[in-house]
Design a protein around this motif. Structure first.
Motif, short mmCIF file in Angstrom:
data_model
loop_
_atom_site.label_atom_id
_atom_site.label_comp_id
_atom_site.label_asym_id
_atom_site.label_seq_id
_atom_site.Cartn_x
_atom_site.Cartn_y
_atom_site.Cartn_z
N ASN A 75 0.82 -1.22 0.00
CA ASN A 75 0.00 0.00 0.00
C ASN A 75 0.85 1.26 0.00
OD1 ASN A 75 -1.92 -1.98 0.31
ND2 ASN A 75 -3.00 -0.97 1.95
N GLY A 76 1.91 1.27 -0.80
CA GLY A 76 2.75 2.45 -0.92
C GLY A 76 3.79 2.61 0.18
N ILE A 77 3.88 1.64 1.09
CA ILE A 77 4.86 1.69 2.18
C ILE A 77 5.86 0.56 1.97
CG2 ILE A 77 5.19 1.52 4.68
CD1 ILE A 77 2.24 2.39 4.99
N ASN A 78 7.15 0.88 1.93
CA ASN A 78 8.18 -0.16 1.84
C ASN A 78 8.36 -0.78 3.21
OD1 ASN A 78 8.81 0.03 -0.89
ND2 ASN A 78 10.23 1.71 -0.53
N ILE A 79 8.21 -2.11 3.27
CA ILE A 79 8.37 -2.85 4.52
C ILE A 79 9.64 -3.69 4.40
CG2 ILE A 79 7.36 -4.58 6.06
CD1 ILE A 79 5.81 -1.93 5.99
N TYR A 80 10.52 -3.54 5.39
CA TYR A 80 11.78 -4.28 5.43
C TYR A 80 11.68 -5.33 6.53
CZ TYR A 80 13.23 -0.33 2.66
OH TYR A 80 13.31 0.63 1.68
N PHE A 81 12.13 -6.53 6.21
CA PHE A 81 11.94 -7.68 7.09
C PHE A 81 13.25 -8.44 7.19
CE2 PHE A 81 10.28 -11.55 8.66
CZ PHE A 81 8.96 -11.36 9.03
N LYS A 82 13.71 -8.71 8.41
CA LYS A 82 14.93 -9.51 8.63
C LYS A 82 14.64 -10.54 9.71
CE LYS A 82 18.31 -5.88 7.76
NZ LYS A 82 19.42 -5.11 8.31
N ILE A 83 15.20 -11.73 9.52
CA ILE A 83 15.19 -12.74 10.58
C ILE A 83 16.63 -13.18 10.77
CG2 ILE A 83 14.41 -15.01 11.33
CD1 ILE A 83 11.89 -14.63 9.73
N LEU A 84 17.07 -13.14 12.02
CA LEU A 84 18.42 -13.57 12.38
C LEU A 84 18.31 -14.79 13.28
CD1 LEU A 84 18.39 -10.22 12.38
CD2 LEU A 84 20.79 -10.65 12.70
N LYS A 85 19.16 -15.77 13.03
CA LYS A 85 19.20 -16.98 13.85
C LYS A 85 20.14 -16.74 15.02
CE LYS A 85 18.74 -21.50 14.60
NZ LYS A 85 18.25 -21.67 15.93
N LEU A 86 19.62 -16.93 16.21
CA LEU A 86 20.42 -16.85 17.43
C LEU A 86 20.56 -18.29 17.97
CD1 LEU A 86 18.48 -13.86 19.04
CD2 LEU A 86 20.53 -13.75 17.61
N HIS A 87 21.17 -18.45 19.10
CA HIS A 87 21.29 -19.78 19.71
C HIS A 87 19.92 -20.25 20.17
CE1 HIS A 87 23.02 -23.14 21.81
NE2 HIS A 87 22.37 -22.78 22.90
N LYS A 88 19.35 -21.23 19.50
CA LYS A 88 18.05 -21.83 19.83
C LYS A 88 16.91 -20.81 19.86
CE LYS A 88 19.96 -25.65 22.46
NZ LYS A 88 19.93 -26.41 23.70
#
Length: 120
Positions: A12-25
């Motif tokens: 809807n005209g908004i840039n959405i940035y998404f990150k997932i980082l793996k940590l210990h468990k």
């Protein structure tokens, strides 16, 4: 700490940035409308201990940004899918009120989760 996915999408005209980082468990999930991210709302989702039970969510809100319902949906879904604790940093400064935006955000989340290979 390892980035396992980093995506962006216009909703809807908004840039959405998404990150997932793996940590210990566990995982760190960041969602923002700014590429440099931010803290915003902080939620912790724990996976269900019994199959078929919803994930429990402990939430803590910083700076009064709101969006509690969508935050809880996102972190519950991610913790249940990843079967590990998920810490969510949700930082949206853009204003939105359309239900279609929220539905599109959940679809984006589902697309991202489906791309992740969980090592058992």
């Amino acid at each position: 700490m390892k980035i396992i996915i980093e995506k962006d999408r216009e909703i809807n005209g908004i840039n959405i940035y998404f990150k997932i980082l793996k940590l210990h468990k566990s995982y760190l999930m960041m969602i923002s409308d700014h590429e440099e991210m931010g803290i915003g709302n902080v939620l912790l989702g724990n996976p269900p201990t019994i199959a078929g039970i919803k994930a429990s969510v402990a939430s803590f809100e910083l700076f009064g940004l709101g969006n509690n319902i969508i935050n809880k949906i996102i972190v519950e879904r991610a913790a249940s899918y990843l079967k590990a604790p998920v810490l969510l940093l949700f930082f949206l400064r853009s204003r939105y009120s359309e239900e279609s935006f929220l539905k599109s955000l959940i679809i984006f989340l589902n697309d991202i989760l489906n791309e992740i290979n969980i090592d058992k």
